[in-house]
Enzyme design. Structure first.
Site, PDB file in Angstrom:
ATOM      1  N   ALA A 211       0.816  -1.222   0.000  1.00 50.27           N
ATOM      2  CA  ALA A 211       0.000   0.000   0.000  1.00 50.27           C
ATOM      3  C   ALA A 211       0.850   1.273   0.000  1.00 50.27           C
ATOM      4  O   ALA A 211       2.008   1.261   0.429  1.00 50.27           O
ATOM      5  CB  ALA A 211      -0.913  -0.021   1.222  1.00 50.27           C
TER       6      ALA A 211
ATOM      7  N   PHE B 282       1.241   5.703   0.878  1.00 56.33           N
ATOM      8  CA  PHE B 282       1.091   6.490   2.110  1.00 56.33           C
ATOM      9  C   PHE B 282      -0.181   7.328   2.136  1.00 56.33           C
ATOM     10  O   PHE B 282      -0.598   7.790   3.190  1.00 56.33           O
ATOM     11  CB  PHE B 282       2.309   7.427   2.287  1.00 56.33           C
ATOM     12  CG  PHE B 282       2.220   8.690   1.447  1.00 56.33           C
ATOM     13  CD1 PHE B 282       1.493   9.792   1.896  1.00 56.33           C
ATOM     14  CD2 PHE B 282       2.829   8.785   0.201  1.00 56.33           C
ATOM     15  CE1 PHE B 282       1.391  10.951   1.129  1.00 56.33           C
ATOM     16  CE2 PHE B 282       2.728   9.927  -0.582  1.00 56.33           C
ATOM     17  CZ  PHE B 282       1.998  11.012  -0.106  1.00 56.33           C
TER      18      PHE B 282
ATOM     19  N   CYS C  26      -4.825  10.319  -5.267  1.00 58.16           N
ATOM     20  CA  CYS C  26      -4.624   9.870  -6.648  1.00 58.16           C
ATOM     21  C   CYS C  26      -5.731  10.404  -7.538  1.00 58.16           C
ATOM     22  O   CYS C  26      -5.604  10.424  -8.751  1.00 58.16           O
ATOM     23  CB  CYS C  26      -4.596   8.355  -6.711  1.00 58.16           C
ATOM     24  SG  CYS C  26      -6.142   7.634  -6.176  1.00 58.16           S
TER      25      CYS C  26
HETATM   26  P1  NAD Z   1       5.288   4.542  -3.505  1.00 60.24           P
HETATM   27  O1  NAD Z   1       5.313   3.828  -4.796  1.00 60.24           O
HETATM   28  O2  NAD Z   1       6.471   5.330  -3.107  1.00 60.24           O
HETATM   29  O3  NAD Z   1       5.029   3.494  -2.326  1.00 60.24           O
HETATM   30  C1  NAD Z   1       4.006   2.521  -2.424  1.00 60.24           C
HETATM   31  C2  NAD Z   1       4.524   1.203  -1.858  1.00 60.24           C
HETATM   32  O4  NAD Z   1       5.570   0.703  -2.689  1.00 60.24           O
HETATM   33  C3  NAD Z   1       5.088   1.345  -0.462  1.00 60.24           C
HETATM   34  O5  NAD Z   1       4.616   0.279   0.314  1.00 60.24           O
HETATM   35  C4  NAD Z   1       6.594   1.334  -0.674  1.00 60.24           C
HETATM   36  O6  NAD Z   1       7.264   0.695   0.377  1.00 60.24           O
HETATM   37  C5  NAD Z   1       6.779   0.564  -1.959  1.00 60.24           C
HETATM   38  N1  NAD Z   1       7.845   1.134  -2.804  1.00 60.24           N
HETATM   39  C6  NAD Z   1       8.185   2.434  -2.932  1.00 60.24           C
HETATM   40  N2  NAD Z   1       9.157   2.580  -3.862  1.00 60.24           N
HETATM   41  C7  NAD Z   1       9.431   1.362  -4.321  1.00 60.24           C
HETATM   42  C8  NAD Z   1      10.325   0.872  -5.309  1.00 60.24           C
HETATM   43  N3  NAD Z   1      11.126   1.683  -5.987  1.00 60.24           N
HETATM   44  N4  NAD Z   1      10.348  -0.448  -5.541  1.00 60.24           N
HETATM   45  C9  NAD Z   1       9.541  -1.274  -4.874  1.00 60.24           C
HETATM   46  N5  NAD Z   1       8.667  -0.856  -3.934  1.00 60.24           N
HETATM   47  C10 NAD Z   1       8.605   0.431  -3.655  1.00 60.24           C
HETATM   48  O7  NAD Z   1       3.972   5.432  -3.497  1.00 60.24           O
HETATM   49  P2  NAD Z   1       3.577   6.514  -2.414  1.00 60.24           P
HETATM   50  O8  NAD Z   1       4.456   7.701  -2.558  1.00 60.24           O
HETATM   51  O9  NAD Z   1       3.435   5.876  -1.099  1.00 60.24           O
HETATM   52  O10 NAD Z   1       2.098   6.886  -2.914  1.00 60.24           O
HETATM   53  C11 NAD Z   1       1.843   7.943  -3.817  1.00 60.24           C
HETATM   54  C12 NAD Z   1       1.660   7.447  -5.222  1.00 60.24           C
HETATM   55  O11 NAD Z   1       0.609   6.496  -5.249  1.00 60.24           O
HETATM   56  C13 NAD Z   1       1.241   8.536  -6.189  1.00 60.24           C
HETATM   57  O12 NAD Z   1       1.943   8.374  -7.392  1.00 60.24           O
HETATM   58  C14 NAD Z   1      -0.240   8.290  -6.393  1.00 60.24           C
HETATM   59  O13 NAD Z   1      -0.716   8.769  -7.634  1.00 60.24           O
HETATM   60  C15 NAD Z   1      -0.317   6.818  -6.286  1.00 60.24           C
HETATM   61  N6  NAD Z   1      -1.640   6.371  -5.893  1.00 60.24           N
HETATM   62  C16 NAD Z   1      -2.422   5.812  -6.856  1.00 60.24           C
HETATM   63  C17 NAD Z   1      -3.695   5.404  -6.539  1.00 60.24           C
HETATM   64  C18 NAD Z   1      -4.572   4.802  -7.580  1.00 60.24           C
HETATM   65  O14 NAD Z   1      -5.583   4.207  -7.222  1.00 60.24           O
HETATM   66  N7  NAD Z   1      -4.224   4.919  -8.851  1.00 60.24           N
HETATM   67  C19 NAD Z   1      -4.178   5.549  -5.234  1.00 60.24           C
HETATM   68  C20 NAD Z   1      -3.327   6.106  -4.274  1.00 60.24           C
HETATM   69  C21 NAD Z   1      -2.055   6.506  -4.614  1.00 60.24           C
END
Ligand code: NAD
Length: 520
Positions: free
Chosen positions: A169, A171, A303
């Site tokens: 998930a 943040f 998002c």
């Molecule tokens: P993120 O990708 O940084 O983190 C999400 C999850 O992935 C976390 O659990 C994290 O530990 C893991 N993660 C982070 N970087 C990674 C990598 N390089 N390799 C593998 N795993 C990794 O996302 P965030 O900053 O927590 O959330 C914001 C993003 O999520 C925005 O881009 C937003 O648009 C998107 N989002 C999309 C939706 C949707 O339904 N489309 C909903 C909510 C958020």
């Protein structure tokens, strides 16, 4: 971190996190118990409004993560065979407990994530709706039957769980997005290992305490913590059959590729650039209020935030009025009454937002409202960015091309609805969009011609209720089945089709039949 249950005046249980110095770490949840990690590697979690460290999140060790998977595997052996109605009963109880504790979960979200309390309550409520929808899963689990597909032969299908699944998930919705995942997965009969965002694990931990209270057997849901290593573990673990991911493009593409290469079913919801198209015939008051709310609410970290306004024709004369509305929004710590938007998630995020605004200005955009140098009295160390509006933005600017994920509205002007549609369809993302108009024909044309998965007509943030699915497309999604609703159900289940022959007196064949059976 510890989850403490308080009994108050004979009222039902309440759940609250304690951030005392004696319990500064977030625990794992394995086999129904909250367990301290043995790692020496922690991620400090800062309150975004104050920059204070409020808990330390462990990067769980490989053996701890394996323990979580083993627990989920053991639990599946019995959970996968429980009756749909007993799973449903647990969800009914879980639903009631969450409902009684929305305020407590929201407080935790505000503390860890920064959003305002009222917005945090919405975060919980939108997840709760998925729990409620999960209670109807038994009716979706009915297979199909065709009797007499051949003489004395019937065919029927069984809809079955997959086994151990995993959820990763982001943040920005600490409660809603984990609740998109494990309630549906478990009600379908699966077990799940959840990895919440290392930046906001608290809401998930509170939900685990509530699952225990609802009578969920140990191991049905387990929670591990960490960053890349935990993600790699999930993608590579052979016991895990399916991975649900929500987050950034970079992580989503990586997870889709890595988990897919290992034969797993994967669904990835990723980034967005949601456009709100404003027609000059729209109801001006409503449209500007909705635009300001959807651009700056949750500090733009949704998002489905409307981060891009497209003014068609004369509608761009409304920009000064939009600026006035945005100026009225109050920036403060999320728990302060009257706050409209809280801080962004981190210092790095704040810097990235500043840099993208600056790059837009350098490329020729006008900053008609600049929230970059805001200070909030009493919270001088917080990661605050005020509402910011850039006009004269062009599609080749970085501030247009990137998912800014902050309280920044970029404004473009076009002459016709066709140009607006073309602009949106040329953008790589397909998460959400909205049109504001009083003309039904314009709205209809927009709905029919726009290539985006979630569309609003005079509705700024069209997140579908859970009887539907969240249907972002193109660059915003990888996979076949979307989150929640019937598609979420399909993601977490597989079909077994049985063809059976029962004949009272069997005919004895003189020779083996080697031709393909035609079932006539
Ligand atoms: P993120 O990708 O940084 O983190 C999400 C999850 O992935 C976390 O659990 C994290 O530990 C893991 N993660 C982070 N970087 C990674 C990598 N390089 N390799 C593998 N795993 C990794 O996302 P965030 O900053 O927590 O959330 C914001 C993003 O999520 C925005 O881009 C937003 O648009 C998107 N989002 C999309 C939706 C949707 O339904 N489309 C909903 C909510 C958020």
């Amino acid at each position: 971190m510890s989850v403490v249950r308080l009994i108050t005046n004979g009222a039902r249980c309440q759940f609250q996190r304690a951030y005392s110095s004696s319990a500064p770490t977030t625990k794992m949840f394995i086999d129904g118990k909250f367990v301290e990690s043995k790692t020496s590697d922690f991620i400090d979690l800062h309150d975004p409004a104050t920059n204070e460290v409020i808990t330390r999140v462990p990067k769980c060790t490989q053996s701890e993560m394996q323990e979580a998977v083993d627990s989920a595997k053991r639990a599946y052996e019995t959970w996968g065979k429980t009756t749909p109605l007993s799973r449903q009963q647990i969800m009914f109880k879980f639903q009631a407990i969450i409902k009684d504790n929305i305020g407590e979960i929201a407080k935790n979200i505000t503390k860890e994530q920064g959003k305002t309390l009222i917005d945090a309550e919405g975060d919980v409520l939108r997840g709760l709706q998925v729990v409620e929808h999960s209670c109807s899963i038994p009716s979706l689990q009915m297979g199909e039957t065709v009797p007499n597909v051949a003489r004395d032969m019937d065919t029927y299908s069984l809809i079955l769980p997959l086994g151990v699944t995993a959820g990763i998930a982001p943040f920005n919705f600490p409660a809603m997005i984990p609740l998109w995942m494990f309630p549906m997965a478990m009600t379908c009969g699966n077990t799940m290992v959840v990895k919440p965002s290392e930046r906001v694990p608290g809401a998930t931990m509170m939900l685990m305490e509530m699952l225990n209270e609802a009578g969920c057997p140990p191991g049905v849901v387990n929670v591990i913590h960490g960053a890349h290593d935990a993600v790699n573990f999930i993608c590579d673990n052979p016991t895990i059959k399916a991975v649900s991911f929500v987050g950034s493009d970079q992580a989503g593409k990586y997870i889709y590729e890595r988990a897919g290469r290992n034969g797993k079913r994967v669904q990835c919801n990723m980034g967005a650039k949601n456009h709100g198209v404003v027609m000059a015939d729209a109801n001006k008051e409503n449209t500007l209020n909705q635009l300001a709310g959807a651009a700056f609410g949750a500090a733009g970290q949704r998002c489905m935030a409307l981060s891009t306004a497209v003014f068609v024709g004369e509608a761009n004369k409304w920009i000064p009025d939009l600026v006035e509305r945005a100026k009225q929004l109050k920036v403060n710590a999320g728990h302060v009454p009257g706050a409209d938007l809280g801080p962004v998630i981190s210092q790095q995020s704040k810097k990235r937002i500043h840099d993208l605004v600056e790059s837009g200005i350098k490329a020729g955009a006008k900053c008609v409202l600049d929230g970059r140098n805001i200070t909030v009295p009493g919270y001088e160390n917080g990661y605050f960015v005020g509402p910011t509006i850039l006009t004269d933005v062009k599609p080749d600017m970085e501030c247009y091309k990137q998912d800014i994920f902050g309280p920044v509205l970029v404004c473009l002007s076009v002459d016709t609805i066709d140009e607006a549609i073309q602009l949106i369809n040329n953008n790589p993302y397909g998460n959400g969009t909205a049109v504001f108009t009083t003309n039904g024909a314009t709205a209809r044309k927009f709905v029919n011609e726009i290539d985006v998965g979630n569309v609003g007509v005079n509705v700024p943030i069209p997140v579908p209720l859970p009887m539907f699915s969240f249907t972002g497309t193109r660059g915003s999604f990888l996979g076949d089945h979307h989150f929640y609703g019937k598609q979420g159900f399909k993601f977490y289940t597989q079909t077994k089709t049985v063809t059976q022959l029962w004949r009272e007196s069997d005919v004895t064949h003189s020779k083996a039949a080697v031709a393909m059976p035609t079932m006539k």
